[in-house]
Structure formats: C-alpha cells, structure tokens
Motif scaffolding. Structure first.
Motif, PDB file in Angstrom:
ATOM      1  N   LYS A  18      69.741  90.679  12.095  1.00 50.17           N
ATOM      2  CA  LYS A  18      70.644  91.032  13.254  1.00 50.17           C
ATOM      3  C   LYS A  18      70.210  90.117  14.400  1.00 50.17           C
ATOM      4  O   LYS A  18      70.970  89.684  15.096  1.00 50.17           O
ATOM      5  CB  LYS A  18      71.029  92.461  13.657  1.00 50.17           C
ATOM      6  N   THR A  19      68.834  90.192  14.671  1.00 47.79           N
ATOM      7  CA  THR A  19      68.278  89.279  15.575  1.00 47.79           C
ATOM      8  C   THR A  19      68.646  88.003  15.731  1.00 47.79           C
ATOM      9  O   THR A  19      68.812  87.193  16.832  1.00 47.79           O
ATOM     10  CB  THR A  19      66.842  89.411  15.792  1.00 47.79           C
ATOM     11  N   ALA A  20      68.459  87.411  14.406  1.00 42.89           N
ATOM     12  CA  ALA A  20      68.579  85.855  14.198  1.00 42.89           C
ATOM     13  C   ALA A  20      70.429  85.495  14.722  1.00 42.89           C
ATOM     14  O   ALA A  20      70.406  84.739  15.289  1.00 42.89           O
ATOM     15  CB  ALA A  20      68.385  85.448  12.901  1.00 42.89           C
ATOM     16  N   ARG A  21      71.172  86.530  14.268  1.00 43.04           N
ATOM     17  CA  ARG A  21      72.595  86.325  14.598  1.00 43.04           C
ATOM     18  C   ARG A  21      72.840  86.417  16.152  1.00 43.04           C
ATOM     19  O   ARG A  21      73.580  85.777  16.654  1.00 43.04           O
ATOM     20  CB  ARG A  21      73.410  87.451  13.604  1.00 43.04           C
ATOM     21  N   THR A  22      72.271  87.347  16.761  1.00 37.84           N
ATOM     22  CA  THR A  22      72.336  87.627  18.148  1.00 37.84           C
ATOM     23  C   THR A  22      71.588  86.611  18.825  1.00 37.84           C
ATOM     24  O   THR A  22      72.202  85.861  19.902  1.00 37.84           O
ATOM     25  CB  THR A  22      71.563  88.772  18.475  1.00 37.84           C
ATOM     26  N   ALA A  23      70.495  85.866  18.491  1.00 34.02           N
ATOM     27  CA  ALA A  23      69.959  84.734  19.039  1.00 34.02           C
ATOM     28  C   ALA A  23      70.748  83.414  19.012  1.00 34.02           C
ATOM     29  O   ALA A  23      70.923  82.589  20.147  1.00 34.02           O
ATOM     30  CB  ALA A  23      68.568  84.397  18.463  1.00 34.02           C
ATOM     31  N   TRP A  24      71.383  83.278  17.810  1.00 33.90           N
ATOM     32  CA  TRP A  24      72.315  82.176  17.917  1.00 33.90           C
ATOM     33  C   TRP A  24      73.684  82.408  18.924  1.00 33.90           C
ATOM     34  O   TRP A  24      74.007  81.328  19.316  1.00 33.90           O
ATOM     35  CB  TRP A  24      72.862  82.203  16.498  1.00 33.90           C
ATOM     36  N   ALA A  25      74.238  83.523  18.803  1.00 31.35           N
ATOM     37  CA  ALA A  25      75.330  83.815  19.662  1.00 31.35           C
ATOM     38  C   ALA A  25      74.878  83.477  21.091  1.00 31.35           C
ATOM     39  O   ALA A  25      75.703  82.954  22.196  1.00 31.35           O
ATOM     40  CB  ALA A  25      75.745  85.232  19.504  1.00 31.35           C
ATOM     41  N   LEU A  26      73.746  83.861  21.571  1.00 34.31           N
ATOM     42  CA  LEU A  26      73.327  83.899  23.079  1.00 34.31           C
ATOM     43  C   LEU A  26      73.129  82.189  23.174  1.00 34.31           C
ATOM     44  O   LEU A  26      73.601  81.607  24.294  1.00 34.31           O
ATOM     45  CB  LEU A  26      71.878  84.480  23.216  1.00 34.31           C
ATOM     46  N   LEU A  27      72.621  81.584  22.461  1.00 33.36           N
ATOM     47  CA  LEU A  27      72.313  80.008  22.763  1.00 33.36           C
ATOM     48  C   LEU A  27      73.716  79.239  22.427  1.00 33.36           C
ATOM     49  O   LEU A  27      73.685  78.211  23.175  1.00 33.36           O
ATOM     50  CB  LEU A  27      71.237  79.603  21.610  1.00 33.36           C
ATOM     51  N   ALA A  28      74.473  79.647  21.417  1.00 34.13           N
ATOM     52  CA  ALA A  28      75.693  78.716  21.434  1.00 34.13           C
ATOM     53  C   ALA A  28      76.812  78.894  22.261  1.00 34.13           C
ATOM     54  O   ALA A  28      77.430  77.967  22.594  1.00 34.13           O
ATOM     55  CB  ALA A  28      76.218  79.046  20.039  1.00 34.13           C
TER      56      ALA A  28
END
Length: 340
Positions: free
Chosen positions: A316-326
């Motif tokens: 979940k953290t990895a998916r959240t990190a991608w959403a913030l940067l993308a």
C-alpha cells in the motif's frame, strides 16, 4: 559489408564483444575489442540501436554511447538468457543481447545519470557499513560467549558488550582476549560514526527535494526510504499504475497458475530488493506502534499474521508513493480525506 542497424555489446572489465546485425537480422559484424578501443570504434559507426546488459558499468557505457548519437538500451540479464542459444561465452552473450533488444515486449532498465548513481552510492555505502557493523558485533558477542559472557541481542545493546569487556576480571576474560575485543569495539564505533555521516548526507539531500518531503509525510516512510524511492522510481510515468510499481518491487504474490486453477504463493521478491526491504521495515514499525490507533490496521492484524500484514502495508505504501509522485499530490490522512 553493410553497416549494422542493431548491435549487441557484451561488456566486461577489459575485453568487450560486439555482435552487429542488419535490418533483416543477418549478422554483419563480430568483433572483440579492448576497453581503450570501444569509444573510438562506436564513434566511427553510424547511429544504431545498441543493447547492453544492465550490469556493473552498464550505465556508464550507455551514457558514453548515447553521447555519440546511438540509441542505447539496458536489458536485465535474466531477460537475455533465453536468447543465448549455445554455451555461455562472450560471443554468444553478445548475439543474445542483439536479438533480445529488438523484441517488441522487452523490458528495459532506465539509464541512470551520474547524479543518480552518486546519490545511490550513499545508500549502498550505508548498507555496507551496517552489514560490517553487524558482523563486528556478532564477532564480539561470539568471542564473549566462549568465555561464558552473554549480553542481550541487538545493535542497541552494544553498550552491554562494551561493559562486559571492560568490567570483567582477568580471571574470566584473559587480557590477550580483552585487547582483541577492544579493537573490535573500536571498529564498531568507527562504523557507527560513518553510518551517521551517510545518514546526514541523505537528510541534507532529502531537505532539498520536494518529492522526498512529500513522501516523508506517508506513515512508515522516513528519510532513507523516501530518498531510495525517488531514486528507484526515477520517472513515475514509466509505470502504468501504483500496482505496476508495487509489482516491480516484488511486493505482489508469485503466481504458479494453469488454466482455471489460480495458485498464489509468497511475494515474488523481484525488482529492487533494497527498497522493498526498507518499505517492509517501515511497515513493521507501523504494526508495532499504530496497531491500536488505526482501526483498519487492528482489523488487518486480527485476520493476518504480523509479517503478512507488514507486506500488505508495504504494498500500500508503494502504491501511495507512486500516486504522490506521478500526480503531484500531497499525502492526506484518512480523516483529512474524509473531511474534504
């Protein structure tokens, strides 16, 4: 002889193997080069598509050949192996690279800049120093155990080991052994100082990066994890979604399915193992300190073991990190998101 349109380059320390093919796939070039000859050789060739395995030195040569106008692509070594027809040697590897680079569904590794590689060295150096510190602590602990002296486990209890070395009488710990243990403890302290130096450098780099500051607002992500995520992800747009990024990190189940029978095992552990480890460690801290304050986490831990829950949180953290940067968003807690 026609000029090659596609080239497979097998790099090494001193000897490089070149395999070139024309637009129809016929071999038109095979050559063995010394390291000093590589740059001038490709400078004389017309622009071509060049494939290189993503191994040590690959990013350097990709930048060098790209500066000459060539289209350079890095291929993961495990994706080249199926195209090697015979026994492994430099010529067969170069031919396999030449065939793999033109596959339409081939996956490539982004070429890192000099700055990115320099920043990653901070992480690699810190990881190496931590391993060396652990080795030294285990050596001290093992040597003391030979004399019947035992302390609590963990790097945070190194003070107990130091007290045992300094306060135990010569009757139980000979002076010759004590002198060697003192030497090992001094190396432990030196390693700790160097670890702090690398961490201070990473903190300074994170303060200057807007992406790192946004990632550090995610629970379970600190300075080390945020900087590693930014460097590993590079351009978020090369991932289709957050799920794609989590799968790239190896945080999804490994499949062994056939027909209508779906079989899911443990996580695949593919991709960047260093970043995956950091995310799971951060998730474990959440399972320890947030299990009572977060209802959804408490419910998850009631259904699944702690380690399984930690991997799910890391995903979940990895998916959240991608959403913030993308998407350029700011992280919002669950309560804040509901209020808006």
């Amino acid at each position: 002889m026609s000029n090659p349109a596609v080239i497979g380059l097998d790099i090494a320390k001193n000897v490089f193997q070149v395999h070139g093919a024309d637009i129809d796939g016929r071999c038109v070039l095979r050559r063995r080069l010394r390291r000093s000859e590589v740059f001038m050789f490709f400078a004389r060739l017309p622009e071509a598509l060049i494939g290189i395995e993503a191994c040590p030195g690959g990013h350097h040569w990709a930048r060098e050949l790209r500066s000459l106008g060539h289209d350079v692509r890095l291929i993961p070594p495990q994706y080249v192996r199926p195209f090697v027809k015979t026994n492994k040697n430099d010529a067969a590897d170069a031919e396999g690279i030449c065939e793999a680079v033109v596959r339409p569904n081939m996956r490539f590794v982004p070429i890192k800049s000099v700055e990115q590689q320099a920043a990653m060295m901070l992480h690699r150096t810190r990881a190496l120093l931590l391993r060396q510190r652990t080795q030294l602590i285990n050596a001290v602990r093992g040597h003391l155990a030979e004399f019947g002296l035992v302390a609590r486990r963990g790097a945070r209890n190194i003070r107990e080991l130091a007290d045992l070395v300094s306060n135990t009488s010569s009757e139980y710990l000979p002076d010759a052994a004590r002198a060697m243990l003192v030497l090992l403890l001094e190396q432990v302290r030196e390693a700790q100082v160097r670890v702090r130096q690398t961490e201070h450098a990473l903190e300074a780099w994170a303060k200057q990066s807007d992406s790192c500051r946004r990632l550090m607002s995610i629970p379970g992500v600190g300075t080390i994890s945020a900087t590693a995520l930014v460097l590993a992800m590079d351009d978020p747009k090369r991932f289709r979604s957050g799920r794609h990024f989590a799968a790239w990190l190896g945080l999804v189940p490994k499949q062994s399915s056939s027909g209508d029978r779906q079989v899911l095992g443990g996580i695949s552990k593919r991709g960047d193992g260093y970043v995956r480890t950091l995310l799971i460690h951060g998730a474990r801290s959440l399972t320890r300190w947030r299990r009572k304050s977060w209802q959804w986490l408490a419910e998850l831990l009631m259904r699944r073991p702690t380690n399984v829950a930690a991997v799910a949180i890391a995903n979940k953290t990895a998916r959240t990190a991608w959403a913030l940067l993308a998407r350029g968003h700011q992280f919002q807690t669950m309560k804040t998101a509901e209020a808006t």
